[in-house]
Design an enzyme around this catalytic site. Structure first.
Site, PDB file in Angstrom:
ATOM      1  CG  MET A  54      42.292 -26.748 -17.244  1.00  0.00           C
ATOM      2  SD  MET A  54      41.502 -26.055 -18.923  1.00  0.00           S
ATOM      3  CE  MET A  54      42.201 -27.214 -20.058  1.00  0.00           C
ATOM      4  CB  SER A  55      38.808 -26.586 -11.597  1.00  0.00           C
ATOM      5  OG  SER A  55      38.680 -28.127 -11.525  1.00  0.00           O
ATOM      6  CG  HIS A  58      36.882 -23.108 -14.480  1.00  0.00           C
ATOM      7  ND1 HIS A  58      35.389 -23.238 -14.956  1.00  0.00           N
ATOM      8  CD2 HIS A  58      37.175 -24.497 -14.309  1.00  0.00           C
ATOM      9  CE1 HIS A  58      34.986 -24.356 -14.896  1.00  0.00           C
ATOM     10  NE2 HIS A  58      36.216 -25.370 -14.286  1.00  0.00           N
ATOM     11  CG  ASN A 115      40.737 -36.048 -21.603  1.00  0.00           C
ATOM     12  OD1 ASN A 115      39.940 -35.477 -20.721  1.00  0.00           O
ATOM     13  ND2 ASN A 115      41.813 -35.786 -21.837  1.00  0.00           N
ATOM     14  CB  SER A 152      32.872 -31.866 -16.676  1.00  0.00           C
ATOM     15  OG  SER A 152      33.252 -30.630 -16.787  1.00  0.00           O
ATOM     16  CE1 TYR A 183      37.312 -22.366 -18.786  1.00  0.00           C
ATOM     17  CE2 TYR A 183      38.695 -23.977 -17.540  1.00  0.00           C
ATOM     18  CZ  TYR A 183      37.477 -23.528 -18.243  1.00  0.00           C
ATOM     19  OH  TYR A 183      36.324 -24.434 -18.116  1.00  0.00           O
ATOM     20  CD  GLU A 184      34.625 -19.516 -16.669  1.00  0.00           C
ATOM     21  OE1 GLU A 184      33.508 -18.937 -16.739  1.00  0.00           O
ATOM     22  OE2 GLU A 184      34.643 -20.305 -15.535  1.00  0.00           O
ATOM     23  CB  ALA A 234      36.164 -33.733 -16.268  1.00  0.00           C
ATOM     24  CG  HIS A 294      34.238 -28.522 -23.677  1.00  0.00           C
ATOM     25  ND1 HIS A 294      34.464 -28.708 -22.462  1.00  0.00           N
ATOM     26  CD2 HIS A 294      32.936 -28.090 -23.545  1.00  0.00           C
ATOM     27  CE1 HIS A 294      33.541 -28.253 -21.392  1.00  0.00           C
ATOM     28  NE2 HIS A 294      32.679 -27.854 -22.352  1.00  0.00           N
ATOM     29  CG  HIS A 337      30.765 -25.520 -16.159  1.00  0.00           C
ATOM     30  ND1 HIS A 337      31.714 -25.909 -15.313  1.00  0.00           N
ATOM     31  CD2 HIS A 337      31.341 -26.072 -17.518  1.00  0.00           C
ATOM     32  CE1 HIS A 337      32.715 -26.782 -15.887  1.00  0.00           C
ATOM     33  NE2 HIS A 337      32.257 -26.962 -16.969  1.00  0.00           N
TER      34      HIS A 337
HETATM   35  N1  HPA Z   1      43.707 -31.573 -19.487  1.00  0.00           N
HETATM   36  C1  HPA Z   1      43.344 -30.380 -18.508  1.00  0.00           C
HETATM   37  N2  HPA Z   1      41.964 -30.489 -18.237  1.00  0.00           N
HETATM   38  C2  HPA Z   1      41.225 -31.302 -18.500  1.00  0.00           C
HETATM   39  C3  HPA Z   1      41.504 -32.335 -19.466  1.00  0.00           C
HETATM   40  C4  HPA Z   1      42.635 -32.479 -19.873  1.00  0.00           C
HETATM   41  O1  HPA Z   1      43.358 -33.555 -20.596  1.00  0.00           O
HETATM   42  N3  HPA Z   1      40.410 -33.168 -19.446  1.00  0.00           N
HETATM   43  C5  HPA Z   1      39.230 -32.640 -18.759  1.00  0.00           C
HETATM   44  N4  HPA Z   1      39.895 -31.580 -18.050  1.00  0.00           N
END
Ligand code: HPA
Length: 277
Positions: free
Chosen positions: A215-216, A87, A239, A33, A89-90, A117, A251, A65
């Site tokens: 998550m990746s 990912h 974040n 990202s 999660y997809e 990210a 997001h 993406h």
């Molecule tokens: N948690 C998980 N995955 C993320 C986050 C988060 O806070 N920020 C960006 N990807």
């Protein structure tokens, strides 16, 4: 068709689209990202290969993406960028999620440069910080190496005692110093997502020694080590993690913070790649 045959089929389909069939990327770069437009500004492009044009190839459904390989030269070093990754999660299995980087390995890439990210939980971290990944925790997601071993790529029980190469970490630190960029360092933990974490989960990950959560990336690093690549990675802290952040996570916030950090992130990555040739 087994996975070995499928990987070769994908690699052949990609090579067929390279004007210079002998082009061999040295560095495979996964654009997370915020870094998506790295390929547009930092690469002298020789070919762009849409994931949809490759038979039986996984592609991303996430907003923001893109899905293509971009081949070319970055500061004189032959690179293959993944503009877009898939990912878990997809709904993809870890084996599907690591298929693209294995294809780049078959095309000759020796180094895997991971970017993402991530949420920050190291004391003092702020959104926009860049973190050199020193190690990882992948115990909360299934291994991408589950199932029959792909013997052509690597051994059944690969060593993971130095996933993120000491040599490449040194190069990235030097690039940061050269660009005047402050660089944090820490451990990345991967979750399956797609939900962000609860504050209790973040306290647990923190207690386990993690500094950033995403998550990746960890499964990709495992698959790359398995097939003999040298690995490095940088997280853009988009974040503060749940319970540390004063506001709910979104997001949109993650994307905006990653975009804001992009100029520094791009300079750091390009500077490091220049030293990897
Ligand atoms: N948690 C998980 N995955 C993320 C986050 C988060 O806070 N920020 C960006 N990807």
């Amino acid at each position: 068709m087994n996975m070995t045959e499928r990987l070769h089929q994908c690699a052949d389909a990609v090579r067929a689209q390279l004007a210079d069939r002998a082009f061999t990327p040295k560095v495979a770069l996964v654009l997370g990202s915020g870094l998506g437009d790295f390929a547009n500004s930092e690469i002298d492009v020789i070919a762009s290969v849409d994931y949809h044009s490759i038979p039986d190839f996984p592609y991303s459904t996430v907003e923001g993406h893109e899905g293509r390989f971009v081949f070319g030269s970055c500061r004189g070093v032959p690179v293959a960028c993944m503009q877009g990754r898939v990912h878990m999660y997809e709904g993809y299995t870890p084996q599907e999620a690591v298929l693209p980087l294995r294809v780049l390995r078959l095309l000759g890439a020796e180094i895997l440069f991971l970017t993402n990210a991530a949420g920050g939980m190291q004391p003092g971290m702020q959104a926009g910080d860049l973190m050199l990944i020193t190690d990882q925790i992948a115990g909360f997601v299934p291994s991408p190496l589950r199932g029959e071993n792909i013997g052509e790529l690597g051994v059944r029980f690969p060593d993971m005692s130095e996933i993120y190469s000491r040599r490449l970490r040194g190069i990235i630190r030097q690039s940061a110093a050269g660009c005047g960029i402050a660089l944090r360092e820490g451990v990345y933990v991967q979750t399956a997502g797609p939900q962000y974490e609860s504050p209790a989960e973040i306290r647990m990950y923190r207690a386990l020694g993690a500094d950033a959560v995403g998550m990746s990336t960890a499964i990709e690093a495992i698959a790359a080590r398995h097939c003999g690549m040298e690995v490095c990675g940088i997280s853009c802290i988009s974040n503060l993690a749940a319970g540390i952040s004063p506001t709910p996570l979104s997001h949109a916030e993650v994307k905006a913070a990653a975009d804001a950090a992009a100029p520094r992130f791009k300079a750091l990555v390009a500077g490091a790649i220049a030293e990897m040739g």
